[in-house]
Design a protein around this motif. Structure first.
Motif, PDB file in Angstrom:
ATOM      1  N   GLU A 172       0.849  -1.186   0.000  1.00 20.67           N
ATOM      2  CA  GLU A 172       0.000   0.000   0.000  1.00 20.67           C
ATOM      3  C   GLU A 172       0.890   1.243   0.000  1.00 20.67           C
ATOM      4  N   ALA A 173       0.610   2.174  -0.889  1.00 18.27           N
ATOM      5  CA  ALA A 173       1.473   3.339  -1.030  1.00 18.27           C
ATOM      6  C   ALA A 173       0.631   4.589  -1.233  1.00 18.27           C
ATOM      7  N   VAL A 174       1.195   5.713  -0.784  1.00 13.16           N
ATOM      8  CA  VAL A 174       0.635   7.037  -1.044  1.00 13.16           C
ATOM      9  C   VAL A 174       1.608   7.771  -1.941  1.00 13.16           C
ATOM     10  N   GLU A 200       5.365   8.955  -1.196  1.00 15.72           N
ATOM     11  CA  GLU A 200       5.526   9.641   0.085  1.00 15.72           C
ATOM     12  C   GLU A 200       5.339   8.711   1.275  1.00 15.72           C
ATOM     13  N   ARG A 201       4.693   7.582   1.067  1.00 15.74           N
ATOM     14  CA  ARG A 201       4.511   6.650   2.181  1.00 15.74           C
ATOM     15  C   ARG A 201       4.347   5.241   1.618  1.00 15.74           C
ATOM     16  N   VAL A 202       5.037   4.298   2.225  1.00 10.18           N
ATOM     17  CA  VAL A 202       4.880   2.872   1.935  1.00 10.18           C
ATOM     18  C   VAL A 202       4.498   2.202   3.242  1.00 10.18           C
ATOM     19  N   GLY A 203       3.267   1.715   3.321  1.00  9.45           N
ATOM     20  CA  GLY A 203       2.779   1.219   4.606  1.00  9.45           C
ATOM     21  C   GLY A 203       2.724   2.357   5.600  1.00  9.45           C
ATOM     22  N   GLY A 224      -6.794  12.777 -15.907  1.00  4.26           N
ATOM     23  CA  GLY A 224      -7.320  14.014 -15.356  1.00  4.26           C
ATOM     24  C   GLY A 224      -6.632  14.484 -14.094  1.00  4.26           C
ATOM     25  N   LEU A 225      -5.645  13.751 -13.591  1.00  4.79           N
ATOM     26  CA  LEU A 225      -4.978  14.148 -12.353  1.00  4.79           C
ATOM     27  C   LEU A 225      -4.126  15.399 -12.576  1.00  4.79           C
ATOM     28  N   VAL A 226      -4.126  16.266 -11.575  1.00  6.12           N
ATOM     29  CA  VAL A 226      -3.367  17.509 -11.618  1.00  6.12           C
ATOM     30  C   VAL A 226      -2.126  17.338 -10.741  1.00  6.12           C
ATOM     31  N   PRO A 227      -0.971  17.848 -11.172  1.00  9.52           N
ATOM     32  CA  PRO A 227       0.220  17.775 -10.315  1.00  9.52           C
ATOM     33  C   PRO A 227      -0.060  18.304  -8.918  1.00  9.52           C
ATOM     34  N   SER A 228       0.568  17.669  -7.943  1.00  7.45           N
ATOM     35  CA  SER A 228       0.434  17.901  -6.494  1.00  7.45           C
ATOM     36  C   SER A 228      -0.734  17.140  -5.888  1.00  7.45           C
ATOM     37  N   THR A 229      -1.539  16.428  -6.708  1.00  3.37           N
ATOM     38  CA  THR A 229      -2.607  15.576  -6.172  1.00  3.37           C
ATOM     39  C   THR A 229      -2.002  14.345  -5.515  1.00  3.37           C
ATOM     40  N   ARG A 230      -2.572  13.928  -4.412  1.00  2.43           N
ATOM     41  CA  ARG A 230      -2.111  12.715  -3.737  1.00  2.43           C
ATOM     42  C   ARG A 230      -3.106  11.584  -3.980  1.00  2.43           C
ATOM     43  N   VAL A 231      -2.570  10.413  -4.321  1.00  5.39           N
ATOM     44  CA  VAL A 231      -3.389   9.224  -4.563  1.00  5.39           C
ATOM     45  C   VAL A 231      -2.806   8.075  -3.763  1.00  5.39           C
ATOM     46  N   ARG A 256      -7.373   6.506  -6.354  1.00  3.80           N
ATOM     47  CA  ARG A 256      -8.054   6.822  -5.105  1.00  3.80           C
ATOM     48  C   ARG A 256      -7.418   8.094  -4.546  1.00  3.80           C
ATOM     49  N   VAL A 257      -8.077   9.222  -4.772  1.00  7.39           N
ATOM     50  CA  VAL A 257      -7.518  10.520  -4.411  1.00  7.39           C
ATOM     51  C   VAL A 257      -7.640  10.720  -2.910  1.00  7.39           C
ATOM     52  N   THR A 258      -6.504  10.989  -2.271  1.00  8.63           N
ATOM     53  CA  THR A 258      -6.496  11.233  -0.830  1.00  8.63           C
ATOM     54  C   THR A 258      -6.152  12.667  -0.468  1.00  8.63           C
ATOM     55  N   GLY A 259      -5.741  13.459  -1.445  1.00  6.36           N
ATOM     56  CA  GLY A 259      -5.430  14.860  -1.188  1.00  6.36           C
ATOM     57  C   GLY A 259      -5.587  15.674  -2.448  1.00  6.36           C
ATOM     58  N   PRO A 260      -6.300  16.789  -2.418  1.00  6.91           N
ATOM     59  CA  PRO A 260      -6.522  17.590  -3.625  1.00  6.91           C
ATOM     60  C   PRO A 260      -5.245  18.313  -4.026  1.00  6.91           C
ATOM     61  N   PRO A 261      -5.191  18.819  -5.243  1.00  9.23           N
ATOM     62  CA  PRO A 261      -4.011  19.600  -5.655  1.00  9.23           C
ATOM     63  C   PRO A 261      -3.948  20.931  -4.936  1.00  9.23           C
ATOM     64  N   SER A 262      -2.788  21.525  -4.939  1.00  9.31           N
ATOM     65  CA  SER A 262      -2.638  22.846  -4.341  1.00  9.31           C
ATOM     66  C   SER A 262      -3.472  23.862  -5.112  1.00  9.31           C
TER      67      SER A 262
END
Length: 868
Positions: A172-174, A200-203, A224-231, A256-262
């Motif tokens: 599982e990764a972010v 940015e994160r593994v486990g 459709g993903l924008v740079p700085s988006t977290r998935v 699976r978007v976990t953080g919106p872009p800046s």
């Protein structure tokens, strides 16, 4: 008293010193910047030194004081020899950052220390303290750059991601998206979406590891993903054979978007989408090209147009560069040739802003430019190069341009050491440096020969950029464009209007869709002109010529360039010689003659089989006599296929075989047929994809070439060649899942005493079918299936045991081809493995297995391996 902008402040006793027009910081100089030369406003101290005669003298002094308050104290008399103090440290840092990943930081720093000590001793004995200080500064910058390169490389090796990649593990990764997703491949199962990202994160472990995400399904959501988006998601890691990231990550399903872009990136994405929407009603070329000209968005540029831009050396127009920013700044500062004069123009002059406030406003505009065009390394490089012009405006001294460029190189290499190994970065710096140093002198020389000033400046800028960048282009691509300078001159007048109007559409799109469409429609006309110049220039038979690749070819072209530059003054005095050279160039464009083999070094005179370097695709040729060859597949690019066949001296194709209808095997068909007699075209039994199959048949019908079908068991002979079709069986029998790859035509070819196996893109299931053939022999040459992908049947490789394994693959392809496992298995079976992404085009010689040799135009030099 009259306004300052209408008074010439020079006193009768003064001598006006013309200041050379400012060169833009981009790759090519737009026509809108060809301002007339003139003198800047003199400083107040200069005026005070002159005797003032009564009221007239006091009035003139007041005029100069007003000019100084509005325009700054820039004095053109400060011009002098170029300031080279930062050039040495910048070059040393650049070299250190580039060499460290190859030889190690300790070797680089040690070499720099020895070289610095030698320079210091020599300079000390001659009493040159300045040279000692320069050597010390260069040594320190080189050491810091080497350390920065080591730290950057550490991101690829530390943390759990490299280990997961080695063992092809899942976790599982972010991830944070760092660049615009793009689609790679456009046919069948090979279509994937590539997303630059940072894990940015593994486990539960926090990391910062650069990776490349490849998604084969749910493509539209990922695009459709924008740079700085977290998935986040369940990621499968694999090694990145290109060495550009720590791993290739595959994630199934939608993101699976976990953080919106800046907010800044969201605004930039909205503006870019607005520009694309405004350009949607335009004709295809203008619709695809306009976002690239304005913000470097080339996602919609078709492959054939992109190749035309490369062939004409116009590709820099679709990459974000200092030229883009400089064109935008013209709205603020007016023509740079007048930017430090009292009669300057632009929005800043209309508002009455002093020069320093003008520079600050330009810096704010630059920040907005970076946000809209994505703050990646290439955009930041463009911004720093664009700020060179702003610095000249703020100081009024053209002499500060070269030190500013050197400082930009130094800062960017230390900030992003990977730029030191980037060809795009090198081309940008070389082009900008040539515009600052060489172009003004060449422009002045042309004006002395009565060439109109604007034409002289444009011609000098295009020629200087081409002269500086030509050797590096030859080093990378082993080619030389004969139409680069004229195509740049023809396209140059349209670049400024297209960019300015396009930026107007970009800014107005959120406010008024109708106004944005009107501006985009206006920008579409110059964009169509640029596209037409690229297409017409690339279509000329001699648009590109083969040139020796590697360092030897680059050195040869540099020597030729220097010789032409040195002899140019003498040649200009002989109009008949110039006319003869122009006629020779015209003949070379219309009726090109390949370079002699003794110069080009490739191909060898007695080649039997050749694999062309056409990027990510297949294009093969088997010689059947002087000027005649059987061609198998044509690659994805007509220009590359045509260029390769010209190098091979192929003028007649008795049989052209297309193994299957994927774009990377058939889209180069027009290039193979260009100017050559084609006897027949033979294809596979499966017309998939249907669109490309229909296109092949239309092109064949238009040329009057019959089309036949190859089936298993067919045996044919052509000159010294004989072959048997091993696959596919007659339709509809035996084709697994109707996959075009598994319908590839496979041939067993005998050429004199050599045996060759050509496998198209066959997958393991069909490869196992070939194992059932009782008379499948050991082969001398194997065309590895599917560009050396990991999907190979080890039993088949062990059965045929090739002496020479050839892989046709594109450099930097997003699929990870060729797979390291496949290369290891081939070498483990005793084969010599050559690949076009590293070794360039490959030619096989010899009439017996004992005489088998391979000659290839490697990136460094032309080599011959053999006997194998």
């Amino acid at each position: 008293m009259e306004p300052a902008g209408s008074v010439r402040p020079a006193l009768p006793t003064q001598t006006a010193v013309p200041a050379e027009p400012l060169a833009p910081a981009g790759f090519a100089k737009p026509a809108g910047f060809a301002g007339s030369a003139g003198s800047a406003a003199p400083a107040l101290s200069t005026v005070a030194a002159e005797p003032a005669a009564g009221e007239e003298g006091r009035a003139r002094a007041a005029v100069h004081a007003l000019a100084r308050s509005r325009l700054g104290a820039a004095n053109p008399r400060q011009e002098g020899p170029a300031d080279l103090r930062l050039v040495g440290p910048a070059l040393v840092a650049w070299a250190a950052a580039g060499l460290t990943p190859e030889v190690g930081a300790s070797v680089v720093v040690g070499g720099l220390a020895v070289l610095g000590a030698v320079v210091a001793v020599v300079a000390g004995t001659r009493g040159r303290r300045g040279l000692v200080l320069a050597a010390v500064a260069s040594l320190l910058c080189g050491a810091v750059a080497a350390g920065a390169a080591v730290l950057a490389a550490a991101d690829l090796t530390r943390g759990p991601v490299p280990g997961l990649a080695r063992h092809r593990g899942t976790a599982e990764a972010v991830l944070r998206v760092t660049g615009d997703p793009f689609r790679a491949g456009a046919q069948g199962r090979t279509a994937v979406v590539v997303v630059p990202a940072v894990v940015e994160r593994v486990g539960r472990t926090r990391v910062r590891t650069p990776v490349v995400v490849m998604v084969s399904d749910a493509r539209e959501e990922w695009l459709g993903l924008v740079p700085s988006t977290r998935v986040s998601g369940s990621a499968r890691f694999a090694p990145d054979d290109r060495g550009e990231s720590a791993a290739v990550v595959r994630i199934r399903g939608a993101p699976r978007v976990t953080g919106p872009p800046s907010r800044a990136q969201a605004v930039a994405a909205h503006l870019r989408a607005g520009l694309r929407k405004a350009a949607a009603p335009l004709p295809p070329d203008a619709r695809a090209l306009l976002p690239g000209l304005v913000v470097g968005d080339t996602s919609a540029v078709p492959e054939d147009l992109a190749e035309a831009f490369k062939a004409t050396d116009l590709a820099h127009l679709t990459a974000v560069s200092g030229a883009n920013l400089t064109i935008v700044l013209i709205l603020l500062i007016g023509p740079p040739g007048l930017a430090v004069r009292t009669e300057r123009r632009g929005l800043a002059a209309w508002l009455g802003l002093p020069l320093r406030w003008t520079a600050l406003a330009g810096a704010a505009l630059t920040i907005g430019f970076v946000l809209v065009c994505r703050p990646g390394p290439s955009v930041l490089r463009a911004a720093v190069c664009g700020l060179v012009t702003l610095l000249a405006i703020a100081t009024g001294r053209r002499r500060s341009l070269l030190p500013a460029l050197a400082a930009a190189v130094l800062v960017l290499v230390l900030w992003e050491p990977g730029l030191a190994r980037s060809a795009g970065f090198a081309l940008s710096v070389l082009a900008t440096g040539s515009l600052l140093t060489v172009a003004p002198r060449w422009g002045a020389a042309l004006r002395r020969h009565r060439v109109p000033p604007r034409l002289a400046e444009a011609l000098a800028a295009a020629a200087a950029a081409q002269a500086a960048c030509g050797p590096l282009i030859a080093l990378l691509s082993a080619r030389l464009s004969l139409v680069a300078v004229p195509c740049n001159l023809l396209a140059e007048p349209a670049v400024g209007p297209a960019t300015v109007l396009g930026f107007g559409a970009l800014v107005t799109a959120p406010l008024s869709a109708g106004a944005a469409r009107a501006l985009a429609w206006s920008a579409g006309w110059p964009a169509r002109w640029i596209a037409a110049v690229a297409r017409r220039g690339a279509a000329l038979p001699g648009a590109e010529v083969g040139w020796p690749g590697g360092w030897s070819g680059a050195g040869l072209l540099a020597l030729v360039t220097v010789a032409v530059a040195v002899c140019g003054r003498e040649l200009a005095r002989r109009p008949w010689v110039c006319a003869g050279a122009a006629v020779a160039l015209l003949l070379a464009l219309v009726r090109p003659v390949p370079l002699p083999r003794v110069v080009a070094g490739w191909p060898p005179g007695d080649w039997r089989f050749a694999m062309c370097d056409v990027g990510q695709g297949d294009a093969l040729a088997l010689s059947v006599g002087p000027g005649r060859a059987m061609v198998v597949d044509t690659g994805p690019d007509p220009a590359a296929e045509d260029r390769c066949l010209r190098d091979l001296r192929v003028t007649s194709i008795p049989l052209l075989l297309l193994t299957h209808f994927h774009a990377d095997h058939v889209d180069g068909l027009p290039g193979a047929m260009r100017g050559r007699r084609v006897g027949a075209i033979e294809t596979t039994v499966l017309d998939e994809p249907q669109g490309r199959a229909a296109r092949v048949r239309r092109e064949a019908a238009a040329a009057g070439v019959p089309v036949t079908t190859a089936v298993a068991g067919e045996e044919r002979r052509l000159g010294p060649l004989s072959w048997r079709v091993l696959w596919p069986p007659p339709a509809p029998y035996g084709l697994p899942d109707d996959d075009p790859n598994d319908a590839s035509v496979a041939l067993l070819v005998r050429d004199a005493g050599l045996t060759l196996l050509l496998m198209g893109d066959l997958e393991p299931a069909v490869q196992r079918e070939l194992l059932r053939l009782p008379d499948l022999p050991r082969v001398d040459v194997l065309k590895v299936a599917h560009h050396g992908s990991a999907y190979q049947d080890p039993a088949l490789l062990a059965r045929v045991r090739p002496r020479l394994a050839l892989i046709s693959v594109g450099a930097g392809n997003p699929y990870g081809h060729p797979a390291a496992r496949t290369v290891r298995e081939l070498r483990g079976s005793g084969a010599v493995v050559l690949r076009t992404d590293v070794d360039g085009p490959i030619a096989v010689e010899g009439s017996t297995p004992r005489e088998l040799r391979a000659t290839y135009r490697a990136k460094r030099e032309v080599r011959t391996d053999g006997p194998l």
